[in-house]
Design an enzyme around this catalytic site. Sequence first.
Site, PDB file in Angstrom:
ATOM      1  N   ASP A  82       0.874  -1.221   0.030  1.00 26.28           N
ATOM      2  CA  ASP A  82      -0.030   0.035   0.005  1.00 26.28           C
ATOM      3  C   ASP A  82       0.852   1.390   0.052  1.00 26.28           C
ATOM      4  OD1 ASP A  82      -2.408   1.532   0.243  1.00 26.28           O
ATOM      5  OD2 ASP A  82      -2.234   1.457   2.345  1.00 26.28           O
ATOM      6  N   GLU A 136      -1.633   6.113  -8.731  1.00 27.11           N
ATOM      7  CA  GLU A 136      -2.343   6.928  -8.514  1.00 27.11           C
ATOM      8  C   GLU A 136      -2.339   8.224  -9.089  1.00 27.11           C
ATOM      9  OE1 GLU A 136      -2.942   7.284  -4.337  1.00 27.11           O
ATOM     10  OE2 GLU A 136      -3.672   9.478  -4.217  1.00 27.11           O
ATOM     11  N   GLY A 226      -8.936   5.887   1.119  1.00 33.31           N
ATOM     12  CA  GLY A 226      -9.608   6.433   1.945  1.00 33.31           C
ATOM     13  C   GLY A 226     -11.166   6.251   1.768  1.00 33.31           C
ATOM     14  N   ASN A 268     -10.245   0.563  -0.398  1.00 35.34           N
ATOM     15  CA  ASN A 268      -9.387   0.321   0.566  1.00 35.34           C
ATOM     16  C   ASN A 268      -9.710   0.656   1.833  1.00 35.34           C
ATOM     17  OD1 ASN A 268      -7.509  -0.084  -1.340  1.00 35.34           O
ATOM     18  ND2 ASN A 268      -5.983   1.474  -0.733  1.00 35.34           N
TER      19      ASN A 268
HETATM   20  P1  13P Z   1      -9.088   4.788   5.245  1.00 38.01           P
HETATM   21  O1  13P Z   1      -8.249   5.741   6.144  1.00 38.01           O
HETATM   22  O2  13P Z   1     -10.232   5.463   4.855  1.00 38.01           O
HETATM   23  O3  13P Z   1      -9.281   3.601   5.887  1.00 38.01           O
HETATM   24  O4  13P Z   1      -8.219   4.547   3.967  1.00 38.01           O
HETATM   25  C1  13P Z   1      -7.207   3.527   3.930  1.00 38.01           C
HETATM   26  C2  13P Z   1      -6.145   3.563   2.870  1.00 38.01           C
HETATM   27  O5  13P Z   1      -6.642   4.141   1.663  1.00 38.01           O
HETATM   28  C3  13P Z   1      -5.319   2.829   2.848  1.00 38.01           C
HETATM   29  O6  13P Z   1      -4.380   3.046   1.455  1.00 38.01           O
HETATM   30  O1  G3H Z   2      -3.244   4.870   3.492  1.00 34.63           O
HETATM   31  C1  G3H Z   2      -2.945   4.877   4.589  1.00 34.63           C
HETATM   32  C2  G3H Z   2      -3.250   3.635   5.481  1.00 34.63           C
HETATM   33  O2  G3H Z   2      -4.203   3.934   6.501  1.00 34.63           O
HETATM   34  C3  G3H Z   2      -2.096   3.039   6.213  1.00 34.63           C
HETATM   35  O3  G3H Z   2      -1.733   3.817   7.368  1.00 34.63           O
HETATM   36  O4  G3H Z   2       0.549   4.567   6.966  1.00 34.63           O
HETATM   37  O5  G3H Z   2      -0.480   4.523   9.254  1.00 34.63           O
HETATM   38  O6  G3H Z   2       0.006   2.309   8.162  1.00 34.63           O
HETATM   39  P1  G3H Z   2      -0.090   3.921   7.748  1.00 34.63           P
HETATM   40 ZN    ZN Z   3      -4.473   4.921   0.796  1.00 41.43          ZN
END
Ligand code: 13P
Ligand code: G3H
Ligand code: ZN
Length: 323
Positions: A82, A136, A226, A268
């Site tokens: 991610d 992205e 998000g 996500n």
């Molecule tokens: P949220 O913060 O809305 O759960 O989004 C997670 C996300 O986009 C991880 O890449």
């Molecule tokens: O996009 C962000 C995800 O919620 C991951 O969050 O970088 O704190 O693990 P993190």
């Molecule tokens: Zn994200």
Amino acid sequence: MPLVNTKEMFEKAYNGGYAIGAFNCNNMEIVQAITEAAKECNSPVILQVSAGARKYAKPIYLKKMVEAAVEDTGLPIVLHLDHGADFEMCKDCIDSGFTSVMIDASSKPFEENIEITRKVCEYAHAHKPYVTVEAELGTLAGIEDDVKVEHGSESYTKPEDVEEFVRRTGCDSLAIAIGTSHGAYKFKPEQCTRDENGVLCPPPLRFDILEEVSKRLPGFPIVLHGSSSVNQEYVKIINENGGQLKDAVGVPEKQLRQAAKLAVCKINIDSDLRLAMTAGIREHFNAHPDHFDPRQYVGDGRKYVKEVVKHKIMEVLGSNDKI
Ligand code: 13P
Ligand code: G3H
Ligand code: ZN
């Protein structure tokens, strides 16, 4: 079945009018909660790992836990990076057995984003077996790792850019910015209205952008980051048990369901799992101030995370019974 990439999963999701949940993993209980829920719903699933998760748990632990979940459940599971920050991080994950990576160069100028993404795609696609790449275009507000994008500094994806971007990079899926944002505070209260209970109602997502993008990229899988909904039921449990989450607000589930029926193949979700875990643990401690066995309170957190994932699969993503 070994770990799979996103190719066939997204083809089926696109044609079937549903989306695959991409859930963030940071520890064993979260991996178990997600995959047990997916198993009970007969759903494919993406387990994604951020740079922060790698730092917290160590890459090898995350990888082995995901492999254990694959063996335990027999589900088609994608292990996905991610928000890969650069080529090196993506390469490291590809070399260590990830079946999908995201290169997030969305904060860079258009040409630079194309250049970095193209390089990652070349490497990932030459890998045996083929590793899929998410890119992205556009930027979301909110917090990712150490980067905080203030509300007002985010920028929607420009539909007129997407064909050139996908053609020149060769990416397999594209995350777009249509009004979602990271974290549990997705909108400022002044951007929202309030319902009769005082709960914040956010402005709608830009479905016009999503539709224009998918018109320009027929059959191409779109990703929404998000996408937590910040279910008020869990916020309430947290606040009733000593928490202080004020004006936390997410993306309404109805809108995500609508997006999943369109070109959005990956949604996500991280914050909703964090809220569920926190609700379970806070509630446990409040009810049992004498407890100190982590299996008891983390176990209650895991129960709520599993409940949330099942709900997402059945009511939001529509990916149940798709195996
Ligand atoms: P949220 O913060 O809305 O759960 O989004 C997670 C996300 O986009 C991880 O890449
Ligand atoms: O996009 C962000 C995800 O919620 C991951 O969050 O970088 O704190 O693990 P993190
Ligand atoms: Zn994200």
